[in-house]
Scaffold this motif. Structure first.
Motif, PDB file in Angstrom:
ATOM      1  N   GLU A  10       0.836  -1.207   0.000  1.00  0.00           N
ATOM      2  CA  GLU A  10       0.000   0.000   0.000  1.00  0.00           C
ATOM      3  C   GLU A  10       0.865   1.249   0.000  1.00  0.00           C
ATOM      4  O   GLU A  10       0.584   2.217  -0.721  1.00  0.00           O
ATOM      5  N   LYS A  11       1.914   1.226   0.792  1.00  0.00           N
ATOM      6  CA  LYS A  11       2.812   2.383   0.885  1.00  0.00           C
ATOM      7  C   LYS A  11       3.545   2.613  -0.434  1.00  0.00           C
ATOM      8  O   LYS A  11       3.673   3.746  -0.907  1.00  0.00           O
ATOM      9  N   ARG A  12       4.052   1.540  -1.040  1.00  0.00           N
ATOM     10  CA  ARG A  12       4.765   1.673  -2.318  1.00  0.00           C
ATOM     11  C   ARG A  12       3.815   2.098  -3.440  1.00  0.00           C
ATOM     12  O   ARG A  12       4.165   2.926  -4.289  1.00  0.00           O
ATOM     13  N   ILE A  13       2.615   1.533  -3.440  1.00  0.00           N
ATOM     14  CA  ILE A  13       1.639   1.868  -4.472  1.00  0.00           C
ATOM     15  C   ILE A  13       1.201   3.322  -4.363  1.00  0.00           C
ATOM     16  O   ILE A  13       1.042   4.018  -5.376  1.00  0.00           O
ATOM     17  N   GLU A  18       1.281   8.897  -6.648  1.00  0.00           N
ATOM     18  CA  GLU A  18       1.701  10.299  -6.590  1.00  0.00           C
ATOM     19  C   GLU A  18       2.650  10.634  -7.739  1.00  0.00           C
ATOM     20  O   GLU A  18       2.533  11.704  -8.367  1.00  0.00           O
ATOM     21  N   ALA A  19       3.570   9.717  -8.036  1.00  0.00           N
ATOM     22  CA  ALA A  19       4.527   9.938  -9.130  1.00  0.00           C
ATOM     23  C   ALA A  19       3.815   9.975 -10.477  1.00  0.00           C
ATOM     24  O   ALA A  19       4.119  10.815 -11.337  1.00  0.00           O
ATOM     25  N   LEU A  20       2.861   9.065 -10.677  1.00  0.00           N
ATOM     26  CA  LEU A  20       2.102   9.032 -11.924  1.00  0.00           C
ATOM     27  C   LEU A  20       1.324  10.324 -12.124  1.00  0.00           C
ATOM     28  O   LEU A  20       1.292  10.890 -13.227  1.00  0.00           O
ATOM     29  N   GLU A  21       0.706  10.800 -11.077  1.00  0.00           N
ATOM     30  CA  GLU A  21      -0.088  12.024 -11.187  1.00  0.00           C
ATOM     31  C   GLU A  21       0.788  13.240 -11.497  1.00  0.00           C
ATOM     32  O   GLU A  21       0.375  14.137 -12.243  1.00  0.00           O
ATOM     33  N   LEU A 111       6.525  -0.670 -14.103  1.00  0.00           N
ATOM     34  CA  LEU A 111       6.191   0.686 -13.674  1.00  0.00           C
ATOM     35  C   LEU A 111       7.273   1.144 -12.708  1.00  0.00           C
ATOM     36  O   LEU A 111       7.488   0.513 -11.670  1.00  0.00           O
ATOM     37  N   THR A 112       7.968   2.210 -13.058  1.00  0.00           N
ATOM     38  CA  THR A 112       9.030   2.685 -12.176  1.00  0.00           C
ATOM     39  C   THR A 112       8.450   3.526 -11.046  1.00  0.00           C
ATOM     40  O   THR A 112       7.357   4.096 -11.153  1.00  0.00           O
ATOM     41  N   GLU A 113       9.200   3.617  -9.964  1.00  0.00           N
ATOM     42  CA  GLU A 113       8.744   4.405  -8.820  1.00  0.00           C
ATOM     43  C   GLU A 113       8.661   5.889  -9.141  1.00  0.00           C
ATOM     44  O   GLU A 113       8.016   6.650  -8.420  1.00  0.00           O
ATOM     45  N   SER A 114       9.293   6.307 -10.232  1.00  0.00           N
ATOM     46  CA  SER A 114       9.207   7.699 -10.658  1.00  0.00           C
ATOM     47  C   SER A 114       8.008   7.944 -11.575  1.00  0.00           C
ATOM     48  O   SER A 114       7.823   9.049 -12.086  1.00  0.00           O
ATOM     49  N   GLY A 115       7.208   6.887 -11.789  1.00  0.00           N
ATOM     50  CA  GLY A 115       5.983   7.058 -12.555  1.00  0.00           C
ATOM     51  C   GLY A 115       6.109   6.910 -14.053  1.00  0.00           C
ATOM     52  O   GLY A 115       5.385   7.557 -14.816  1.00  0.00           O
ATOM     53  N   LYS A 116       6.973   6.026 -14.529  1.00  0.00           N
ATOM     54  CA  LYS A 116       7.122   5.747 -15.961  1.00  0.00           C
ATOM     55  C   LYS A 116       6.579   4.352 -16.264  1.00  0.00           C
ATOM     56  O   LYS A 116       6.801   3.405 -15.490  1.00  0.00           O
ATOM     57  N   LEU A 117       5.938   4.207 -17.411  1.00  0.00           N
ATOM     58  CA  LEU A 117       5.504   2.905 -17.906  1.00  0.00           C
ATOM     59  C   LEU A 117       6.543   2.408 -18.911  1.00  0.00           C
ATOM     60  O   LEU A 117       6.839   3.094 -19.892  1.00  0.00           O
ATOM     61  N   VAL A 118       7.105   1.228 -18.661  1.00  0.00           N
ATOM     62  CA  VAL A 118       8.140   0.674 -19.530  1.00  0.00           C
ATOM     63  C   VAL A 118       7.607  -0.619 -20.162  1.00  0.00           C
ATOM     64  O   VAL A 118       7.150  -1.517 -19.447  1.00  0.00           O
ATOM     65  N   ILE A 210      -4.550   2.001 -13.398  1.00  0.00           N
ATOM     66  CA  ILE A 210      -5.191   1.403 -12.223  1.00  0.00           C
ATOM     67  C   ILE A 210      -4.173   0.514 -11.535  1.00  0.00           C
ATOM     68  O   ILE A 210      -3.747  -0.512 -12.069  1.00  0.00           O
ATOM     69  N   LEU A 211      -3.760   0.918 -10.349  1.00  0.00           N
ATOM     70  CA  LEU A 211      -2.789   0.169  -9.556  1.00  0.00           C
ATOM     71  C   LEU A 211      -3.542  -0.811  -8.667  1.00  0.00           C
ATOM     72  O   LEU A 211      -4.396  -0.405  -7.865  1.00  0.00           O
ATOM     73  N   VAL A 212      -3.235  -2.086  -8.804  1.00  0.00           N
ATOM     74  CA  VAL A 212      -3.944  -3.132  -8.061  1.00  0.00           C
ATOM     75  C   VAL A 212      -3.006  -3.745  -7.032  1.00  0.00           C
ATOM     76  O   VAL A 212      -1.874  -4.154  -7.354  1.00  0.00           O
ATOM     77  N   ASN A 213      -3.447  -3.788  -5.780  1.00  0.00           N
ATOM     78  CA  ASN A 213      -2.617  -4.332  -4.710  1.00  0.00           C
ATOM     79  C   ASN A 213      -2.669  -5.860  -4.693  1.00  0.00           C
ATOM     80  O   ASN A 213      -3.007  -6.498  -3.707  1.00  0.00           O
ATOM     81  N   GLN A 214      -2.309  -6.429  -5.824  1.00  0.00           N
ATOM     82  CA  GLN A 214      -2.199  -7.868  -6.024  1.00  0.00           C
ATOM     83  C   GLN A 214      -1.088  -8.114  -7.043  1.00  0.00           C
ATOM     84  O   GLN A 214      -0.780  -7.236  -7.855  1.00  0.00           O
ATOM     85  N   ASP A 215      -0.509  -9.305  -7.017  1.00  0.00           N
ATOM     86  CA  ASP A 215       0.413  -9.708  -8.075  1.00  0.00           C
ATOM     87  C   ASP A 215      -0.428 -10.129  -9.277  1.00  0.00           C
ATOM     88  O   ASP A 215      -1.271 -11.021  -9.171  1.00  0.00           O
ATOM     89  N   LEU A 216      -0.188  -9.481 -10.409  1.00  0.00           N
ATOM     90  CA  LEU A 216      -0.978  -9.779 -11.612  1.00  0.00           C
ATOM     91  C   LEU A 216      -0.057  -9.984 -12.804  1.00  0.00           C
ATOM     92  O   LEU A 216       0.938  -9.281 -12.965  1.00  0.00           O
ATOM     93  N   GLY A 217      -0.423 -10.917 -13.656  1.00  0.00           N
ATOM     94  CA  GLY A 217       0.277 -11.107 -14.916  1.00  0.00           C
ATOM     95  C   GLY A 217       1.737 -11.468 -14.764  1.00  0.00           C
ATOM     96  O   GLY A 217       2.177 -12.021 -13.757  1.00  0.00           O
ATOM     97  N   LEU A 218       2.498 -11.111 -15.795  1.00  0.00           N
ATOM     98  CA  LEU A 218       3.916 -11.454 -15.836  1.00  0.00           C
ATOM     99  C   LEU A 218       4.768 -10.220 -15.613  1.00  0.00           C
ATOM    100  O   LEU A 218       5.947 -10.214 -15.838  1.00  0.00           O
TER     101      LEU A 218
END
Length: 218
Positions: A10-13, A18-21, A111-118, A210-218
């Motif tokens: 929750e804290k990391r998400i 905040e970074a994404l916004e 997704l980087t902690e600085s809010g980038k989608l790679v 949409i950030l989901v607090n679950q492990d999803l996909g690969l």
């Protein structure tokens, strides 16, 4: 212990949100895929005057069952870019048409902690939709996709997500399917062809994460 793990994420998400916004993405946090589906159906889509939808390959996004729900809506045209029994030429044409929809669904490799989608793509339709074309993009990202920075994102994709993606597609023949890690191959079945790093959403809010607090996909 599970509560402690969830609290940690929750804290990391929240920091990622905040970074994404700050990077002009519209970001949301949900506790699971069911909540994510409810948010999309009740909170996001009604505001977008959505008449057409398509998607790029994403286990994370498909785990919400949102495409199944949209199939039930007669008022929304759904362009199916993955359908068994349809000739390859037709599928590719549908993927071209998918770049003109109102809403495009997909996931992200990292997704980087600085809010980038790679992301790293084989055909390019997934990253093309993310980059330009669809009026709105909704990206579903599980907590397991969060990485510290660009270098960790690249390593994660090349040595985990990409080999697993190759393995899950029957009929491919790449070295990583045997070794489980990238060898920068020259195989005709190579799935690592186009990199994108989405640093900011343009226009502001076009890309919704949409950030989901679950492990999803690969």
């Amino acid at each position: 212990m599970n509560k402690s793990i969830d609290l940690y994420w929750e804290k990391r998400i929240e920091k990622c949100k905040e970074a994404l916004e700050k990077n002009n993405f519209e970001a949301f946090i949900t506790k699971d895929t069911s909540t994510a589906k409810g948010l999309i159906l009740s909170g996001i889509l009604p505001k977008l005057s959505c008449k057409s939808v398509s998607w790029g390959d994403s286990i994370s996004m498909l785990s919400t069952d949102i495409i199944k729900e949209i199939e039930k809506k007669a008022e929304i045209k759904l362009i199916k870019t993955f359908e068994k029994g349809v000739p390859r030429e037709e599928i590719l044409e549908r993927r071209r048409q998918a770049l003109l929809v109102d809403v495009f669904f997909t996931g992200s490799n990292a997704l980087t902690e600085s809010g980038k989608l790679v992301n790293l793509d084989m055909v390019g339709n997934r990253v093309a939709g993310l980059t330009f074309g669809p009026k709105h993009v909704i990206v579903v990202v599980g907590r397991n996709k969060i990485v510290k920075g660009d270098e960790e994102a690249v390593f994660r994709i090349k040595n985990y997500a990409a080999p697993l993606n190759a393995i899950r597609h029957t009929g491919f023949n790449t070295p990583c399917m045997k070794t489980s890690y990238c060898t920068d191959c020259k195989s005709p079945d190579r799935i690592c062809n186009t990199w994108t790093v989405t640093e900011k959403s343009y226009p502001k809010g076009r890309v919704k994460v949409i950030l989901v607090n679950q492990d999803l996909g690969l």
